[in-house]
Design a protein around this motif. Structure first.
Motif, mmCIF file in Angstrom:
data_model
loop_
_atom_site.group_PDB
_atom_site.id
_atom_site.type_symbol
_atom_site.label_atom_id
_atom_site.label_comp_id
_atom_site.label_asym_id
_atom_site.label_seq_id
_atom_site.Cartn_x
_atom_site.Cartn_y
_atom_site.Cartn_z
ATOM 1 N N GLY A 194 -11.158 -7.286 49.791
ATOM 2 C CA GLY A 194 -11.030 -6.405 50.953
ATOM 3 C C GLY A 194 -11.536 -7.074 52.215
ATOM 4 O O GLY A 194 -10.887 -7.026 53.272
ATOM 5 N N ALA A 195 -12.696 -7.729 52.128
ATOM 6 C CA ALA A 195 -13.257 -8.425 53.291
ATOM 7 C C ALA A 195 -12.367 -9.583 53.720
ATOM 8 O O ALA A 195 -12.221 -9.862 54.918
ATOM 9 C CB ALA A 195 -14.659 -8.927 52.969
ATOM 10 N N SER A 196 -11.761 -10.256 52.753
ATOM 11 C CA SER A 196 -10.867 -11.378 53.078
ATOM 12 C C SER A 196 -9.633 -10.902 53.819
ATOM 13 O O SER A 196 -9.154 -11.577 54.755
ATOM 14 C CB SER A 196 -10.456 -12.109 51.792
ATOM 15 O OG SER A 196 -11.581 -12.682 51.153
ATOM 16 N N VAL A 197 -9.095 -9.758 53.423
ATOM 17 C CA VAL A 197 -7.938 -9.200 54.119
ATOM 18 C C VAL A 197 -8.313 -8.837 55.554
ATOM 19 O O VAL A 197 -7.544 -9.066 56.499
ATOM 20 C CB VAL A 197 -7.393 -7.973 53.365
ATOM 21 C CG1 VAL A 197 -6.320 -7.260 54.184
ATOM 22 C CG2 VAL A 197 -6.833 -8.384 52.011
ATOM 23 N N VAL A 198 -9.507 -8.274 55.731
ATOM 24 C CA VAL A 198 -9.974 -7.924 57.077
ATOM 25 C C VAL A 198 -10.129 -9.181 57.929
ATOM 26 O O VAL A 198 -9.588 -9.270 59.041
ATOM 27 C CB VAL A 198 -11.313 -7.172 57.007
ATOM 28 C CG1 VAL A 198 -11.874 -6.949 58.416
ATOM 29 C CG2 VAL A 198 -11.154 -5.834 56.290
ATOM 30 N N ALA A 199 -10.879 -10.167 57.412
ATOM 31 C CA ALA A 199 -11.134 -11.386 58.173
ATOM 32 C C ALA A 199 -9.855 -12.171 58.420
ATOM 33 O O ALA A 199 -9.606 -12.661 59.533
ATOM 34 C CB ALA A 199 -12.152 -12.260 57.429
ATOM 35 N N GLY A 200 -9.017 -12.286 57.381
ATOM 36 C CA GLY A 200 -7.766 -13.013 57.534
ATOM 37 C C GLY A 200 -6.849 -12.365 58.550
ATOM 38 O O GLY A 200 -6.206 -13.051 59.358
ATOM 39 N N VAL B 186 -8.171 -13.110 62.076
ATOM 40 C CA VAL B 186 -7.909 -14.495 62.477
ATOM 41 C C VAL B 186 -6.440 -14.686 62.836
ATOM 42 O O VAL B 186 -6.109 -15.292 63.869
ATOM 43 C CB VAL B 186 -8.318 -15.475 61.357
ATOM 44 C CG1 VAL B 186 -7.821 -16.878 61.658
ATOM 45 C CG2 VAL B 186 -9.832 -15.480 61.180
ATOM 46 N N LEU B 187 -5.550 -14.178 61.997
ATOM 47 C CA LEU B 187 -4.115 -14.324 62.277
ATOM 48 C C LEU B 187 -3.726 -13.633 63.577
ATOM 49 O O LEU B 187 -2.942 -14.169 64.367
ATOM 50 C CB LEU B 187 -3.297 -13.760 61.119
ATOM 51 C CG LEU B 187 -3.293 -14.559 59.820
ATOM 52 C CD1 LEU B 187 -2.534 -13.803 58.736
ATOM 53 C CD2 LEU B 187 -2.677 -15.937 60.040
ATOM 54 N N ASN B 188 -4.271 -12.455 63.809
ATOM 55 C CA ASN B 188 -3.953 -11.728 65.035
ATOM 56 C C ASN B 188 -4.467 -12.472 66.256
ATOM 57 O O ASN B 188 -3.792 -12.544 67.291
ATOM 58 C CB ASN B 188 -4.548 -10.325 64.973
ATOM 59 C CG ASN B 188 -4.008 -9.428 66.082
ATOM 60 O OD1 ASN B 188 -2.809 -9.203 66.196
ATOM 61 N ND2 ASN B 188 -4.918 -8.925 66.909
ATOM 62 N N THR B 189 -5.679 -13.025 66.134
ATOM 63 C CA THR B 189 -6.257 -13.786 67.245
ATOM 64 C C THR B 189 -5.433 -15.032 67.547
ATOM 65 O O THR B 189 -5.121 -15.328 68.700
ATOM 66 C CB THR B 189 -7.704 -14.184 66.927
ATOM 67 O OG1 THR B 189 -8.493 -13.001 66.697
ATOM 68 C CG2 THR B 189 -8.321 -14.976 68.075
ATOM 69 N N GLU C 73 2.522 -17.155 66.908
ATOM 70 C CA GLU C 73 2.856 -15.765 67.217
ATOM 71 C C GLU C 73 3.499 -15.012 66.054
ATOM 72 O O GLU C 73 3.181 -13.836 65.822
ATOM 73 C CB GLU C 73 3.766 -15.708 68.438
ATOM 74 C CG GLU C 73 4.026 -14.283 68.891
ATOM 75 C CD GLU C 73 4.875 -14.225 70.156
ATOM 76 O OE1 GLU C 73 5.114 -13.106 70.645
ATOM 77 O OE2 GLU C 73 5.294 -15.298 70.641
ATOM 78 N N PRO C 74 4.395 -15.637 65.265
ATOM 79 C CA PRO C 74 4.974 -14.898 64.128
ATOM 80 C C PRO C 74 3.939 -14.456 63.087
ATOM 81 O O PRO C 74 4.205 -13.540 62.309
ATOM 82 C CB PRO C 74 5.954 -15.908 63.523
ATOM 83 C CG PRO C 74 6.296 -16.831 64.647
ATOM 84 C CD PRO C 74 5.039 -16.954 65.436
ATOM 85 N N ALA C 75 2.755 -15.096 63.093
ATOM 86 C CA ALA C 75 1.726 -14.740 62.109
ATOM 87 C C ALA C 75 1.210 -13.327 62.311
ATOM 88 O O ALA C 75 0.615 -12.747 61.392
ATOM 89 C CB ALA C 75 0.572 -15.737 62.181
ATOM 90 N N LYS C 76 1.435 -12.767 63.494
ATOM 91 C CA LYS C 76 0.925 -11.424 63.762
ATOM 92 C C LYS C 76 1.532 -10.391 62.814
ATOM 93 O O LYS C 76 0.909 -9.358 62.514
ATOM 94 C CB LYS C 76 1.195 -11.013 65.202
ATOM 95 C CG LYS C 76 2.681 -10.829 65.534
ATOM 96 C CD LYS C 76 2.877 -10.538 67.009
ATOM 97 C CE LYS C 76 4.362 -10.332 67.352
ATOM 98 N NZ LYS C 76 4.553 -10.102 68.798
ATOM 99 N N TRP C 77 2.747 -10.668 62.319
ATOM 100 C CA TRP C 77 3.398 -9.709 61.435
ATOM 101 C C TRP C 77 2.723 -9.650 60.061
ATOM 102 O O TRP C 77 3.007 -8.749 59.275
ATOM 103 C CB TRP C 77 4.877 -10.060 61.276
ATOM 104 C CG TRP C 77 5.601 -10.124 62.582
ATOM 105 C CD1 TRP C 77 6.093 -11.235 63.196
ATOM 106 C CD2 TRP C 77 5.886 -9.025 63.463
ATOM 107 N NE1 TRP C 77 6.683 -10.911 64.401
ATOM 108 C CE2 TRP C 77 6.569 -9.560 64.589
ATOM 109 C CE3 TRP C 77 5.639 -7.657 63.413
ATOM 110 C CZ2 TRP C 77 7.002 -8.769 65.647
ATOM 111 C CZ3 TRP C 77 6.071 -6.861 64.464
ATOM 112 C CH2 TRP C 77 6.739 -7.408 65.558
ATOM 113 N N LEU C 78 1.850 -10.598 59.778
ATOM 114 C CA LEU C 78 1.108 -10.597 58.516
ATOM 115 C C LEU C 78 -0.260 -9.939 58.653
ATOM 116 O O LEU C 78 -0.999 -9.843 57.678
ATOM 117 C CB LEU C 78 0.927 -12.035 58.009
ATOM 118 C CG LEU C 78 2.210 -12.829 57.742
ATOM 119 C CD1 LEU C 78 1.854 -14.255 57.348
ATOM 120 C CD2 LEU C 78 3.035 -12.155 56.652
#
Length: 286
Positions: free
Chosen positions: A214-220, A223-226, A235-240
């Motif tokens: 759960g923490a990894s999904v939050v942190a990941g 990071v991807l959004n940032t 930019e395409p990483a935001k969809w993940l």
């Protein structure tokens, strides 16, 4: 009170306790009531203090020029791609609360609730007691998931109430409906994060693993959004990232995006399905 009245009262009390125990949903909410108070108090203080600072920010001359000098990397770290409107109510709340602090608080709360729902019971050795009641595995999963859902909705609703009251007190010109849409997006984010931890705990029975995933999904996701805000290549990483679906379309300004809300809701339902199937099929650690 006579001896006979005391004896007559005992079965009633035992019946109430038995009924509470047979309802996993009510028992879970009862067991979590104290921590819910503390979480609500902490979130309320955080939100109330930040809202209380708004008149100070609004009245600073030249603040716009200072904001324009902020590096993009710093803005992206706090979930705000543009702080140019920070002096407005929506811009201020998005930058100071909903960009980073409030979603992180919700994420910690949701992962804790999700990981403790099933795996926490097994770790504490109380799963055998729950299943010794006339409760099926299917019902246990559904009621535990429902209790997690209610607790997350309670926290997001309390945050909304504090925001509405605080905005009225300090004269912040922002509507209760927009705040409600933002808090609904926050609740969906919490349900998605909590659902991941819940599903891992139900499938594996390992509390530590459910917290870690759960923490990894939050942190990941953060990071991807940032990175998606900093680089066109990323930019395409935001969809993940669930963080993008939570605040990528700025619900405080544009309202809740139904498509984004739908994606988070799908994640919530998929996690429930995975938890249901996994818990039904595995040997429990009781």
């Amino acid at each position: 009170m006579s001896h006979q009245q005391v004896l007559q009262g005992r079965p009633a009390t035992a019946s109430v306790r038995s009924g509470m125990l047979s309802s996993i949903f009510l028992k879970t909410l009862r067991d979590q009531r104290r921590s819910m108070v503390w979480w609500s108090l902490g979130a309320g203080i955080l939100v109330g203090v930040m809202v209380g600072f708004y008149p100070t920010i609004e009245g600073i001359e030249g603040f716009q020029e200072l904001v324009d000098q902020y590096p993009d990397s710093l803005m992206a770290m706090f979930g705000a791609s543009d702080l140019a409107n920070i002096a407005t109510p929506a811009g201020y709340l998005n930058a100071e609360l909903f960009g980073f602090m409030v979603p992180m608080l919700m994420a910690v709360f949701a992962v804790g609730r999700g990981s403790g729902a099933v795996a926490g019971e097994e770790r504490a050795g109380t799963m055998e007691l729950l299943l010794s009641q006339p409760v099926s595995r299917n019902r246990l999963v559904l009621e535990k998931y429902a209790a997690m859902t209610v607790s997350i909705l309670e926290l997001s609703t309390f945050i909304w109430i504090v925001l509405v009251v605080g905005a009225r007190v300090v004269g912040m010109d922002i509507g209760a409906v927009r705040l409600a849409e933002m808090c609904l997006s926050l609740a969906l984010l919490g349900l998605a994060f909590g659902g991941v931890a819940f599903a891992v705990g139900a499938v594996t029975g390992r509390h530590g693993l459910s917290v870690a995933v759960g923490a990894s999904v939050v942190a990941g996701g953060w990071v991807l959004n940032t990175l998606s805000l900093l680089s066109q290549v990323m930019e395409p990483a935001k969809w993940l990232s669930l963080m993008h679906y939570y605040n990528g379309d700025t619900p405080l300004v544009n309202g809740l995006n139904p498509a984004h809300a739908g994606v988070m809701l799908v994640v919530v339902l998929v996690c429930l399905g995975v938890a249901h199937v996994g818990f039904q099929r595995r040997d429990l650690r009781v």
